[in-house]
Write an enzyme that holds these catalytic residues in place. Structure first.
Site, PDB file in Angstrom:
ATOM      1  N   LYS A  10       0.841  -1.193   0.000  1.00 38.21           N
ATOM      2  CA  LYS A  10       0.000   0.000   0.000  1.00 38.21           C
ATOM      3  C   LYS A  10       0.879   1.248   0.000  1.00 38.21           C
ATOM      4  CE  LYS A  10      -3.880  -2.326   0.277  1.00 38.21           C
ATOM      5  NZ  LYS A  10      -3.293  -3.620  -0.046  1.00 38.21           N
ATOM      6  N   ASP A  11       0.393   2.299  -0.659  1.00 41.64           N
ATOM      7  CA  ASP A  11       1.162   3.528  -0.811  1.00 41.64           C
ATOM      8  C   ASP A  11       1.282   4.293   0.497  1.00 41.64           C
ATOM      9  OD1 ASP A  11       1.373   2.950  -3.476  1.00 41.64           O
ATOM     10  OD2 ASP A  11      -0.189   4.333  -4.112  1.00 41.64           O
ATOM     11  N   ARG A  12       2.308   5.138   0.544  1.00 43.56           N
ATOM     12  CA  ARG A  12       2.493   6.015   1.704  1.00 43.56           C
ATOM     13  C   ARG A  12       1.524   7.189   1.683  1.00 43.56           C
ATOM     14  NH1 ARG A  12       6.126  10.538   2.522  1.00 43.56           N
ATOM     15  NH2 ARG A  12       7.181  10.085   0.560  1.00 43.56           N
TER      16      ARG A  12
END
Length: 372
Positions: free
Chosen positions: A87-89
């Site tokens: 998952k993206d930051r």
């Protein structure tokens, strides 16, 4: 004003759009909550075992960062932490992790939340339970996205017509630009790795570069099929994938029955995930795939993946977003919600709308946790 798109990353991702000229420009990720992703669980916790299964809501941290934080919190080796997807930051995300704690009670979750707080970061433990096994990659049913586009410029009727087209016909199932690193640099790194196969490299780094190389080749085939207009209809000699699964069959000659099934989205055309062995496709499909990967860089990537021992696999060329809905929160603010299978990218949906700048592209990363 919308942020400038990362054009070099788009070129590395190799994305050509399928549904016509852009219908909007906009900005995304002005705030982490503008990009919300929630994992759809693939199973229930077993209730017993040496692993602690945690459901975590996080902001301002990517998956790898949280995994290192969990290892530090539990005083375990990083290999004791498992997760199903990345998952993206720059997002508000919910996902599950496991931490192997044989014969040990779980540490205080409040201590973990305190460790993660600050500098635009936050973490909440929403649930925890014992589980029998480490969480493996891909062990989720999919992801639910709620995305907010700001500074939207475009004709409302044209935007909604394009969204209806996406809901009806789907989009090309590209790997997203995040697979390829900053400015697409993972491809050059992969080529250097293939040129020096005996150089020692971290296992995770090697896996990331192999994945980038494979994804780039797939995207090039898909872009060629989008350009030819057959990404969602199939060709003679096509290998087909059943909707909602990774099961493939074929090649088979074009027939009225297959045409009806692909029109109903019961099956989808596929493109290769490169590795050892002959391509399964034949005829026109094989010709399209080999022609798209006949340039010197593609040939070098193909050889490197074969030498690395990967096997030929397939991936559907069409992605059908589930439960696609939209609403205007303001005249220049559009919220989209949809569900995608695991391993598929929201950027493939957004690309069919127009130019969407990433407001978070130049924000610095948080400091990594120490220890663990």
């Amino acid at each position: 004003m919308a942020a400038e798109p990362d054009e070099s990353a788009d070129r590395a991702a190799g994305m050509l759009t399928a549904h016509g000229a852009p219908v909007l420009s906009a900005t995304i990720r002005q705030h982490p909550s503008d990009f919300r992703v929630d994992e759809i669980d693939g199973f229930e916790a077993s209730g017993a075992g040496e692993h602690l299964l945690l459901t975590i809501e996080k902001t301002g941290m990517n998956t790898a960062f949280v995994a290192r934080l969990l290892a530090q919190w539990a005083d375990v080796d990083g290999r004791a932490v498992g997760y199903a997807g990345l998952k993206d930051r720059h997002a508000l995300t919910t996902q599950r992790f496991t931490v192997q704690l044989p014969g040990r009670d779980a540490p205080d979750s409040a201590a973990l939340e305190a460790m993660a707080t600050g500098h635009g970061q936050s973490l909440r433990v929403l649930a925890q339970a014992r589980h029998a096994r480490k969480l493996p990659r891909g062990a989720l049913a999919g992801n639910r996205f709620v995305l907010t586009l700001r500074d939207v410029v475009g004709d409302v009727a044209a935007i909604e017509a394009r969204l209806q087209t996406i809901a009806t016909r789907g989009v090309p199932n590209y790997f997203g630009e995040q697979r390829f690193g900053h400015d697409g640099g993972n491809i050059d790194k992969a080529l250097r790795m293939f040129a020096a196969p005996r150089r020692r490299m971290d296992r995770d780094q090697r896996a990331m570069l192999l994945s980038a190389a494979r994804s780039a080749l797939y995207n090039r085939v898909l872009a060629a099929r989008v350009d030819a207009g057959d990404w969602n209809t199939g060709l003679d000699g096509e290998v087909w994938m059943l909707d909602g699964s990774r099961s493939v069959f074929g090649p088979e000659p074009v027939s009225a029955e297959l045409d009806a099934r692909v029109a109903a989205q019961d099956i989808h055309p596929t493109a290769p995930l490169w590795g050892r062995g002959a391509l399964r496709s034949t005829g026109d499909a094989l010709a399209r795939e080999t022609a798209a990967l006949d340039d010197p860089q593609s040939l070098a990537l193909r050889e490197g993946l074969e030498t690395a021992g990967l096997s030929q696999e397939r991936r559907a060329t069409r992605l059908q977003p589930g439960e696609l809905q939209w609403r205007w929160q303001a005249p220049d603010q559009l919220q989209l919600s949809f569900v995608l299978p695991a391993g598929c990218y929201a950027t493939s949906v957004l690309a069919e709308l127009g130019t969407i700048g990433n407001a978070a592209a130049r924000r610095p990363a948080p400091d990594a946790p120490t220890g663990g």
